[in-house]
Design a protein around this motif. Structure first.
Motif, PDB file in Angstrom:
ATOM      1  N   THR A 282       0.827  -1.214   0.000  1.00 24.08           N
ATOM      2  CA  THR A 282       0.000   0.000   0.000  1.00 24.08           C
ATOM      3  C   THR A 282       0.854   1.253   0.000  1.00 24.08           C
ATOM      4  O   THR A 282       0.567   2.218  -0.725  1.00 24.08           O
ATOM      5  CB  THR A 282      -0.933  -0.004   1.223  1.00 24.08           C
ATOM      6  N   ARG A 285       2.550   1.838  -3.405  1.00 24.12           N
ATOM      7  CA  ARG A 285       1.568   2.311  -4.393  1.00 24.12           C
ATOM      8  C   ARG A 285       1.262   3.796  -4.190  1.00 24.12           C
ATOM      9  O   ARG A 285       1.209   4.571  -5.157  1.00 24.12           O
ATOM     10  CB  ARG A 285       0.268   1.511  -4.273  1.00 24.12           C
ATOM     11  N   ASN A 289       3.978   5.473  -6.463  1.00 21.53           N
ATOM     12  CA  ASN A 289       3.199   5.144  -7.650  1.00 21.53           C
ATOM     13  C   ASN A 289       3.776   3.899  -8.324  1.00 21.53           C
ATOM     14  O   ASN A 289       3.904   3.812  -9.544  1.00 21.53           O
ATOM     15  CB  ASN A 289       3.166   6.307  -8.645  1.00 21.53           C
ATOM     16  N   ALA A 291       3.933  -0.415  -8.585  1.00 20.42           N
ATOM     17  CA  ALA A 291       3.368  -1.750  -8.367  1.00 20.42           C
ATOM     18  C   ALA A 291       3.948  -2.662  -9.434  1.00 20.42           C
ATOM     19  O   ALA A 291       4.244  -2.211 -10.555  1.00 20.42           O
ATOM     20  CB  ALA A 291       1.842  -1.735  -8.450  1.00 20.42           C
TER      21      ALA A 291
END
Length: 315
Positions: A282, A285, A289, A291
């Motif tokens: 989390t 992300r 930004n 993943a």
């Protein structure tokens, strides 16, 4: 802006891929490695590049160079290698961190520590968030690596608080891809080499223990994003793929890709082997930004092709 960058452990699996990205971006890269687990072949293609330099050096000894940023990746990361000389493993994590932090302090460089999901030990929280303190056996066979990395994190944050050093800490979860060593004892390389040679696929325990597998290109993107993140984000930040697979599922995927007649053989579970491991990303992300993009099937296909090309004939 072109910078002078130091990558310790730069001839290793992760380090060499990181050097690729940094050199291609035009930075001047100093790759430092003692070649205990790293290999010149991993960076041989970079030696002709004018902005790449390779130095043989052990980070347990001080290093006097002028750099703008430091990626501290030096440390054997597979159980086979870090348990071979556990005292040296702890020295690499602890003395290495002290020496690199001292260098960063002297030249006022930002420094990133490649920490590990092993700081969580055999976790009671699932998935693991950065706020979880972990459940680690301090005197077990894995503690030279687990506790060495935990102590390195302590040093990074003490240097940050005491000396206002610009630090970043990444907690890296299982990563795989080309340039893994065929005999490093990690589950992906083990399964692939066993399948390619037609040997039994060795699974420890009942095969229901889980891991998450991040393809190397995704992981390097996360490290770069963290290094370039604003000053206020020190970490630690989990970097890994939150997809979770049992060892049996991984073995089946490898067998489907490789083919052949390998069978699964069960062996006793090693001491302190975690039952579950999956990152909560989390924070990555939201703040980076970032993943992962490469799924396990696609990543395994690339990795199997690499092992088949590079190691099968030699094996």
């Amino acid at each position: 802006m072109i910078e002078r960058l130091l990558v310790t452990g730069g001839a290793g699996f992760l380090g060499s891929h990181l050097c690729d990205r940094l050199v291609d971006a035009g930075h001047d890269v100093l790759c430092v490695d003692n070649f205990f687990t790293g290999s010149r072949r991993n960076v041989a293609h970079l030696l002709r590049r004018s902005n790449f330099e390779l130095m043989r050096h052990d980070v347990t000894f001080p290093l006097y160079v002028e750099v703008d940023r430091i990626f501290n990746l030096a440390c054997p990361a597979s159980p086979v290698h870090y348990q071979h000389d556990p005292v040296q493993t702890t020295k690499t994590s602890v003395h290495g961190a002290i020496n690199m932090l001292g260098l960063a302090k002297r030249v006022k460089a930002r420094i990133l520590q490649a920490s590990t999901s092993e700081v969580y030990g055999d976790p009671e929280q699932h998935p693991q968030t950065e706020a979880y303190w972990g459940r680690v056996n301090p005197i077990g066979l894995r503690s030279c690596y687990d506790e060495g990395k935990r102590c390195a994190e302590t040093l990074f944050f003490d240097y940050h608080r005491q000396h206002r050093l610009d630090v970043k800490v990444a907690r890296i979860f299982n990563t795989y891809g080309p340039r893994m060593q065929p005999d490093d004892g990690r589950v992906v390389s083990n399964f692939i080499m066993q399948a390619l040679k037609g040997e039994d696929i060795t699974i420890y325990g009942d095969g229901r223990q889980t891991r998450s597998f991040c393809y190397v290109d995704d992981l390097i993107g996360g490290l770069l994003a963290l290094m370039d993140s604003p000053d206020g984000l020190t970490g630690p930040v989990n970097l890994g793929n939150p997809g979770e697979f049992t060892m049996l599922e991984l073995a089946e995927k490898v067998l489907n890709l490789v083919g052949g007649r390998s069978r699964i053989a069960f062996h006793p579970l090693p001491q302190d082997d975690p039952r579950q491991r999956r990152p909560d990303i989390t924070l990555a992300r939201a703040e980076l930004n970032w993943a992962p993009r490469v799924g396990l099937d696609d990543g395994l296909r690339e990795t199997v092709d690499y092992f088949r090309r590079t190691w099968l004939d030699a094996a």
